[in-house]
Motif scaffolding. Structure first.
Motif, PDB file in Angstrom:
ATOM      1  N   ARG A 182       0.814  -1.221   0.000  1.00  0.00           N
ATOM      2  CA  ARG A 182       0.000   0.000   0.000  1.00  0.00           C
ATOM      3  C   ARG A 182       0.846   1.269   0.000  1.00  0.00           C
ATOM      4  N   ASN A 183       2.128   1.129  -0.207  1.00  0.00           N
ATOM      5  CA  ASN A 183       3.043   2.261  -0.178  1.00  0.00           C
ATOM      6  C   ASN A 183       3.337   2.735  -1.600  1.00  0.00           C
ATOM      7  N   PHE A 184       4.032   3.855  -1.693  1.00  0.00           N
ATOM      8  CA  PHE A 184       4.488   4.395  -2.973  1.00  0.00           C
ATOM      9  C   PHE A 184       5.375   3.365  -3.671  1.00  0.00           C
ATOM     10  N   PRO A 185       5.311   3.254  -4.987  1.00  0.00           N
ATOM     11  CA  PRO A 185       4.414   3.923  -5.938  1.00  0.00           C
ATOM     12  C   PRO A 185       3.039   3.266  -5.924  1.00  0.00           C
ATOM     13  N   GLU A 198       1.559  -6.226   3.726  1.00  0.00           N
ATOM     14  CA  GLU A 198       0.622  -5.288   4.318  1.00  0.00           C
ATOM     15  C   GLU A 198       1.325  -4.408   5.344  1.00  0.00           C
ATOM     16  N   ASP A 199       0.757  -3.234   5.588  1.00  0.00           N
ATOM     17  CA  ASP A 199       1.312  -2.323   6.584  1.00  0.00           C
ATOM     18  C   ASP A 199       1.495  -3.045   7.920  1.00  0.00           C
ATOM     19  N   ARG A 242       6.198   2.259   6.771  1.00  0.00           N
ATOM     20  CA  ARG A 242       4.930   1.605   7.118  1.00  0.00           C
ATOM     21  C   ARG A 242       5.058   0.112   7.395  1.00  0.00           C
ATOM     22  N   LEU A 243       6.279  -0.426   7.413  1.00  0.00           N
ATOM     23  CA  LEU A 243       6.509  -1.777   7.906  1.00  0.00           C
ATOM     24  C   LEU A 243       7.131  -1.693   9.291  1.00  0.00           C
ATOM     25  N   SER A 244       7.421  -2.849   9.896  1.00  0.00           N
ATOM     26  CA  SER A 244       7.842  -2.850  11.310  1.00  0.00           C
ATOM     27  C   SER A 244       9.064  -3.722  11.546  1.00  0.00           C
ATOM     28  N   LEU A 245      10.008  -3.715  10.610  1.00  0.00           N
ATOM     29  CA  LEU A 245      11.208  -4.507  10.820  1.00  0.00           C
ATOM     30  C   LEU A 245      12.111  -3.869  11.876  1.00  0.00           C
TER      31      LEU A 245
END
Length: 299
Positions: A182-185, A198-199, A242-245
């Motif tokens: 869901r991120n750019f582009p 996913e986020d 927007r990820l959580s690594l």
């Protein structure tokens, strides 16, 4: 172990600009200060010749960029104000990746402390990417007969849309992008393999997905050279990710890609990619972590 840098071409940006131009210099300094790289291993990137850029980019786009005649809309899409220094910066970024690729073919590994500009299309720049350094390096090496096939492992949080477009329909280059769906582009270009997360996805989900697909990618690619776009913007602290690594998760990601390449005898080229934490420290530490991993395998 040869690592190329080009931070002397740092481009002055307007106050409040979101692109962290200073990270290139700060990363080089951190790698030297901590003894991760030696001064002898750091080489200034050459500026790529226009004839090599023409192997990927259209003459119209190159004429407009070199001549400073990009339209306002084109500059907004690119994300940078034009200046002669931006021309030098972009040429050196591509030249660093091409030089790193030549080093990798000789030594098994080469790296660029810039590059990974995967949003640049043949006919335009976008998303802070002027030229597509990976695409140009591949086309130059193919034209010279140094390689026949290549694989791009793009693990930046943003899909490598420009790279995918540059090699659309070309079976000699396998493009693999694992990114935030869901991120750019927001309009993705089809890579040979796209994996969208996913986020909020964290280490366990991310690494399991990479493990499930990386062997297939490399087997399908049958490549002579691997390009690793090692953006650190999947980091939880990244303002655009927007990820959580975690830092440990990113180091494990880098280890799995580079160790697999080494085990297969596949030369690897490392490019920097994105990292947009504010303050910049977490992104800088993540980039340092990538080089700690690389040095553990190739130095």
């Amino acid at each position: 172990m040869r690592v190329f840098h080009s931070d002397r071409y740092a481009v002055p940006l307007p106050a409040g600009h979101r692109f962290p131009m200073e990270k290139y210099r700060l990363l080089r300094e951190a790698l030297l200060e901590r003894g991760i790289l030696s001064p002898a291993s750091l080489l200034e990137a050459p500026r790529v010749e226009r004839a090599d850029l023409e192997r990927v980019h259209t003459r119209r786009y190159l004429d407009a960029f070199f001549g400073g005649t990009l339209t306002d809309a084109e500059l907004r899409r690119l994300g940078f104000p034009w200046s002669p220094l931006l021309v030098d910066n972009a040429r050196a970024s591509v030249g660093g990746t091409l030089a790193a690729a030549r080093a990798a073919l000789e030594d098994g590994f080469g790296a660029n402390l810039a590059g990974g500009t995967h949003h640049a299309f043949p006919d335009h720049g976008e998303g802070f990417c002027v030229f597509n350094d990976i695409a140009v390096a591949i086309r130059v090496l193919q034209a010279e007969g140094a390689i026949q096939r290549a694989v791009v492992v793009d693990l930046d949080v943003h899909q490598g849309n420009g790279t995918a477009a540059a090699f659309a329909g070309d079976p000699s280059v396998f493009t693999f992008s694992m990114h935030g769906e869901r991120n750019f582009p927001f309009r993705k270009q089809p890579s040979h393999l796209d994996l969208g997360l996913e986020d909020g996805a964290g280490d366990a989900e991310y690494l399991a997905l990479l493990d499930a697909h990386l062997p297939h990618v490399l087997e399908s690619a049958r490549a002579d050279l691997l390009f690793f776009q090692a953006g650190v913007d999947p980091l939880a602290e990244d303002t655009l990710g927007r990820l959580s690594l975690t830092h440990a998760g990113l180091r494990e990601r880098d280890l799995r890609v580079l160790r697999t390449a080494r085990e297969r005898g596949l030369p690897a080229v490392l490019t920097l990619g994105g990292g947009y934490a504010k303050p910049l420290t977490p992104s800088l530490e993540a980039h340092v972590g990538t080089y700690v991993v690389a040095c553990s395998l190739f130095r």
